[in-house]
Design an enzyme around this catalytic site. Structure first.
Site, PDB file in Angstrom:
ATOM      1  N   GLU A   1      10.738  16.382  14.439  1.00 41.79           N
ATOM      2  CA  GLU A   1      10.880  16.301  13.602  1.00 41.79           C
ATOM      3  C   GLU A   1      10.252  17.173  12.141  1.00 41.79           C
ATOM      4  O   GLU A   1       9.695  16.591  12.562  1.00 41.79           O
ATOM      5  CB  GLU A   1      10.732  14.634  13.191  1.00 41.79           C
ATOM      6  CG  GLU A   1      11.322  14.104  11.521  1.00 41.79           C
ATOM      7  CD  GLU A   1      11.219  12.312  11.007  1.00 41.79           C
ATOM      8  OE1 GLU A   1       9.623  12.592  11.531  1.00 41.79           O
ATOM      9  OE2 GLU A   1      11.921  12.548  11.094  1.00 41.79           O
TER      10      GLU A   1
ATOM     11  N   GLU B   1      10.271   1.849  10.638  1.00 39.92           N
ATOM     12  CA  GLU B   1      11.569   2.601   9.881  1.00 39.92           C
ATOM     13  C   GLU B   1      10.366   3.802  10.519  1.00 39.92           C
ATOM     14  O   GLU B   1       9.677   3.959   9.726  1.00 39.92           O
ATOM     15  CB  GLU B   1      12.318   2.620   8.607  1.00 39.92           C
ATOM     16  CG  GLU B   1      13.233   2.733   9.513  1.00 39.92           C
ATOM     17  CD  GLU B   1      14.071   3.280   7.452  1.00 39.92           C
ATOM     18  OE1 GLU B   1      14.276   4.336   7.374  1.00 39.92           O
ATOM     19  OE2 GLU B   1      13.939   2.627   7.346  1.00 39.92           O
TER      20      GLU B   1
ATOM     21  N   LYS C   1       0.851  -0.590  -0.147  1.00 42.04           N
ATOM     22  CA  LYS C   1      -0.040  -0.018   0.119  1.00 42.04           C
ATOM     23  C   LYS C   1       0.802   0.819   0.053  1.00 42.04           C
ATOM     24  O   LYS C   1       1.165   1.446   1.310  1.00 42.04           O
ATOM     25  CB  LYS C   1      -0.978   0.058   1.635  1.00 42.04           C
ATOM     26  CG  LYS C   1      -2.118   0.677   1.485  1.00 42.04           C
ATOM     27  CD  LYS C   1      -1.812   2.393   0.326  1.00 42.04           C
ATOM     28  CE  LYS C   1      -1.836   3.132   1.595  1.00 42.04           C
ATOM     29  NZ  LYS C   1      -1.498   4.945   1.704  1.00 42.04           N
TER      30      LYS C   1
ATOM     31  N   CYS D   1      13.979  10.561   6.342  1.00 42.17           N
ATOM     32  CA  CYS D   1      13.711   9.993   7.859  1.00 42.17           C
ATOM     33  C   CYS D   1      15.606  10.402   8.571  1.00 42.17           C
ATOM     34  O   CYS D   1      15.769  10.219   9.433  1.00 42.17           O
ATOM     35  CB  CYS D   1      13.753   8.691   8.265  1.00 42.17           C
ATOM     36  SG  CYS D   1      14.356   7.853   7.087  1.00 42.17           S
TER      37      CYS D   1
HETATM   38  P1  NDP Z   1       2.289   9.131   8.080  1.00 36.46           P
HETATM   39  O1  NDP Z   1       3.245   7.700   8.671  1.00 36.46           O
HETATM   40  O2  NDP Z   1       1.055   9.434   8.275  1.00 36.46           O
HETATM   41  O3  NDP Z   1       2.305   7.939   6.340  1.00 36.46           O
HETATM   42  C1  NDP Z   1       3.269   7.376   5.726  1.00 36.46           C
HETATM   43  C2  NDP Z   1       2.214   5.996   4.851  1.00 36.46           C
HETATM   44  O4  NDP Z   1       1.365   5.562   6.354  1.00 36.46           O
HETATM   45  C3  NDP Z   1       1.384   6.422   4.091  1.00 36.46           C
HETATM   46  O5  NDP Z   1       1.773   5.682   2.731  1.00 36.46           O
HETATM   47  C4  NDP Z   1       0.722   6.699   4.962  1.00 36.46           C
HETATM   48  O6  NDP Z   1      -0.339   6.341   3.656  1.00 36.46           O
HETATM   49  C5  NDP Z   1       0.201   5.678   5.668  1.00 36.46           C
HETATM   50  N1  NDP Z   1      -0.666   5.614   7.161  1.00 36.46           N
HETATM   51  C6  NDP Z   1      -1.104   6.981   6.544  1.00 36.46           C
HETATM   52  N2  NDP Z   1      -2.105   6.374   8.304  1.00 36.46           N
HETATM   53  C7  NDP Z   1      -2.001   5.048   8.421  1.00 36.46           C
HETATM   54  C8  NDP Z   1      -3.162   4.043   8.576  1.00 36.46           C
HETATM   55  N3  NDP Z   1      -4.153   4.485  10.251  1.00 36.46           N
HETATM   56  N4  NDP Z   1      -2.686   2.916   9.138  1.00 36.46           N
HETATM   57  C9  NDP Z   1      -1.286   2.363   7.865  1.00 36.46           C
HETATM   58  N5  NDP Z   1      -1.068   3.199   7.384  1.00 36.46           N
HETATM   59  C10 NDP Z   1      -1.841   4.378   6.878  1.00 36.46           C
HETATM   60  O7  NDP Z   1       3.014   9.972   7.516  1.00 36.46           O
HETATM   61  P2  NDP Z   1       2.886  11.752   6.777  1.00 36.46           P
HETATM   62  O8  NDP Z   1       2.631  11.548   5.646  1.00 36.46           O
HETATM   63  O9  NDP Z   1       1.879  12.483   7.764  1.00 36.46           O
HETATM   64  O10 NDP Z   1       3.608  12.514   7.922  1.00 36.46           O
HETATM   65  C11 NDP Z   1       3.435  12.780   8.887  1.00 36.46           C
HETATM   66  C12 NDP Z   1       5.164  12.720   9.341  1.00 36.46           C
HETATM   67  O11 NDP Z   1       5.730  11.695   9.173  1.00 36.46           O
HETATM   68  C13 NDP Z   1       5.920  13.880   8.288  1.00 36.46           C
HETATM   69  O12 NDP Z   1       6.488  14.913   8.845  1.00 36.46           O
HETATM   70  C14 NDP Z   1       7.831  13.096   9.806  1.00 36.46           C
HETATM   71  O13 NDP Z   1       8.027  13.816  10.617  1.00 36.46           O
HETATM   72  C15 NDP Z   1       7.250  11.552   9.032  1.00 36.46           C
HETATM   73  N6  NDP Z   1       7.737  11.417   8.220  1.00 36.46           N
HETATM   74  C16 NDP Z   1       8.592  10.222   8.339  1.00 36.46           C
HETATM   75  C17 NDP Z   1       8.960   9.488   6.928  1.00 36.46           C
HETATM   76  C18 NDP Z   1       9.832   8.436   7.410  1.00 36.46           C
HETATM   77  O14 NDP Z   1      10.299   8.039   6.242  1.00 36.46           O
HETATM   78  N7  NDP Z   1      10.603   7.663   8.388  1.00 36.46           N
HETATM   79  C19 NDP Z   1       8.497   9.249   5.536  1.00 36.46           C
HETATM   80  C20 NDP Z   1       6.799   9.773   5.701  1.00 36.46           C
HETATM   81  C21 NDP Z   1       6.880  10.361   6.749  1.00 36.46           C
HETATM   82  P3  NDP Z   1      -1.192   7.903   2.841  1.00 36.46           P
HETATM   83  O15 NDP Z   1       0.199   8.408   2.923  1.00 36.46           O
HETATM   84  O16 NDP Z   1      -1.939   7.395   1.471  1.00 36.46           O
HETATM   85  O17 NDP Z   1      -2.275   8.872   4.105  1.00 36.46           O
END
Ligand code: NDP
Length: 499
Positions: free
Chosen positions: A395, A263, A188, A297
């Site tokens: 972050e 991660e 997903k 990250c």
């Molecule tokens: P999220 O954690 O919401 O998104 C990461 C992934 O999780 C996306 O594929 C998202 O899908 C999915 N997701 C979101 N909600 C759920 C859920 N309830 N159950 C399962 N999967 C879910 O991050 P955000 O996009 O909101 O970003 C917020 C913060 O997260 C950033 O500011 C950053 O600090 C951190 N982040 C860290 C990352 C890393 O590489 N470690 C990557 C991205 C974000 P969808 O996008 O379709 O909602």
């Protein structure tokens, strides 16, 4: 015209995708669709279906059947490797198309997307070798009547949730390893960057992956993502994203005690000692906060610099940052592209506005670049930052660097570790004793010395503390998706219990 000078333009029409089930495309039909606009150009570039819970159930069922009938797990490492090598070649063949859509959906510079696609092919090649070398252990020391075997077996069906910051590269850091282990997958991707994951599905089928082994459902995280992590027929979830959603996963996993690979975030220190090559360190620190617009990250977002060189270092760094090329990510000369999502843009702007209110001083940048359509933020450095400030603790996930000073090595280590995260750290010094001593004491899953944000598939990546569980890439990256079985084989005639 070569790639280095030719500037591409966004498509006239968005490209329409279905989702990927059991080796085939399923068109969106009467499902709702999500239209993604390029964050740099403001025009629609892709359209994907919003999968329903029935679609998810079908994808999980397809992955389950493909796992249980051993069409993939029953093949040899050589056969797994052949598919992965074919996939690497096909990724290289389609690299321009993948890089183009990666940049359109994510906003990252096209030169960087091209590098990441090339890196993804290289990871597949590495994982092909790992598929052939995956092995367990034997105990030949249990006496003449016993042989002990420890075998590694695939965990089963893996739910793979990937984020929007490196849609194709993070996928490539996981999928080839999951496949090398013999597991099957329901992926997903983030709703805003699904295109290149769907392309990967097509590539894997063309490479010879049996139907049902790699399925992709699309739609939002809160709906289809949440349903996936709660699904009782998924054996493991590999998640990359925010710590907040990581926590939700811990709760969702309780239903069937699924295994988790997490991660999560980072607030990674860049420790610059006075005896470093300061020119190199300034270049590395600038790269570490600008790369991928700071949306990594592993971004080096906390500069800790020895006080005696702090002012000199500030000058070197700001001079470099003033020369970074920000703009249209389809221009091959661009180094910093657009912020990927409006929500992320808001988070960064909140910190840019909040920093001065907390008492921090903007040394350079601080501006939101006003363009006709896209969302762009100047690389920004804050000085006079104290450890309690939100700037120093949260972050930010943008091109925003905080600067703090230290006087002793002890203090540098204490400041580096003063965070709930523990993903990565960089150390800049020409003194090998100091480099090794600091490396040993820094709490981070990956440490760079005199460099930053680099590496290949050979070395593992993953977090200490609240940055996550488990490791990706390297032989660890395959073992992550296996479980261990111990087997006792008795030889010869049994000594009877009942005489
Ligand atoms: P999220 O954690 O919401 O998104 C990461 C992934 O999780 C996306 O594929 C998202 O899908 C999915 N997701 C979101 N909600 C759920 C859920 N309830 N159950 C399962 N999967 C879910 O991050 P955000 O996009 O909101 O970003 C917020 C913060 O997260 C950033 O500011 C950053 O600090 C951190 N982040 C860290 C990352 C890393 O590489 N470690 C990557 C991205 C974000 P969808 O996008 O379709 O909602």
């Amino acid at each position: 015209m070569d790639n280095a000078s030719h500037i591409l333009t966004p498509p006239a029409e968005p490209r329409i995708f279905g989702f990927y089930l059991d080796g085939d495309w399923i068109a969106s039909g009467d499902r709702q669709v999500f239209e993604r606009a390029s964050p740099a150009h403001g025009v629609p570039v892709t359209r994907i279906p919003k999968c329903t819970e029935d679609d998810l159930n079908a994808a999980v069922a397809s992955a389950r059947v493909a796992f249980e009938d051993r069409r993939w797990s029953g093949l040899s490492g050589t056969e797994h490797a052949a598919v992965l090598l074919n996939a690497a070649a096909l990724i290289r063949e389609r690299s321009e198309e993948i890089a183009y859509f990666e940049t359109l959906e994510n906003g990252k510079p096209i030169a960087q997307s091209r590098g990441e696609v090339d890196g993804a092919a290289s990871i597949c090649e590495y994982a092909a070798g790992a598929a052939r070398s995956l092995h367990g252990d034997t105990f030949n020391n249990l006496g003449d009547k016993m042989l002990g075997l420890v075998t590694r077996e695939p965990i089963g069906v893996v739910g793979l949730i990937t984020p929007w910051n490196f849609p194709f590269f993070i996928l490539a850091e996981r999928v080839p390893f999951i496949l090398a282990s013999g597991c099957t997958i329901v992926a997903k991707p983030s709703e805003v960057t699904s295109a290149t994951t769907l392309m990967m599905a097509e590539i894997l089928t063309e490479a010879g992956l049996p139907d049902g082994v790699f399925n992709v459902v699309t739609g939002s995280g809160s709906e289809i993502g949440q349903a996936l992590i709660e699904h009782d027929d998924i054996d493991m979830v590999s998640f990359t994203g925010s710590t907040a959603v990581g926590r939700r996963l811990l709760q969702a996993a309780t239903g069937n005690f699924k295994r988790l690979g997490l991660e999560l975030g980072g607030k990674n220190p860049q420790i610059v000692f006075a005896d470093a090559d300061l020119e190199d360190a300034a270049d590395g620190v600038a790269f570490g906060i600008c790369f991928n617009t700071g949306q990594c990250c592993v971004s080096g977002s906390r500069l800790l610099v020895e006080r005696s060189v702090a002012s000199q270092f500030e000058t070197l760094l700001t001079e470099r940052l003033s020369r970074v090329k920000i703009g249209d990510p389809l221009d091959p000369q661009t180094q910093v592209g657009a912020i990927t999502t409006p929500a992320q843009n808001e988070t960064i702007v909140r910190h840019l506005e909040g920093g001065p209110k907390e008492g921090a001083r903007i040394v350079c940048g601080g501006g939101v670049l006003i363009t006709e359509r896209g969302q762009f933020i100047q690389p920004t450095v804050f000085a006079d930052v104290t450890p309690d400030m939100a700037l120093a603790r949260e972050e930010i996930f943008g091109p925003v660097l905080t600067m703090q000073s230290f006087d002793t090595d002890e203090e540098a280590v204490a400041m580096a570790n003063d965070t709930e995260y523990g993903l990565a750290a960089s150390i800049w010094t020409k003194n090998i004793d100091r480099a090794v001593a600091t490396m040993r004491r820094v709490q981070a899953g990956r440490v760079w010395v005199n460099t930053t944000i680099t590496g290949g598939p050979e070395m593992p990546i993953g977090g200490f503390k609240q940055s996550g569980w488990g490791r990706e890439t390297g032989i660890y990256g395959v073992e992550e998706y296996t479980q261990v079985k111990s087997v006792h084989i008795e030889l010869g005639k049994r000594t009877h219990w009942i005489s």
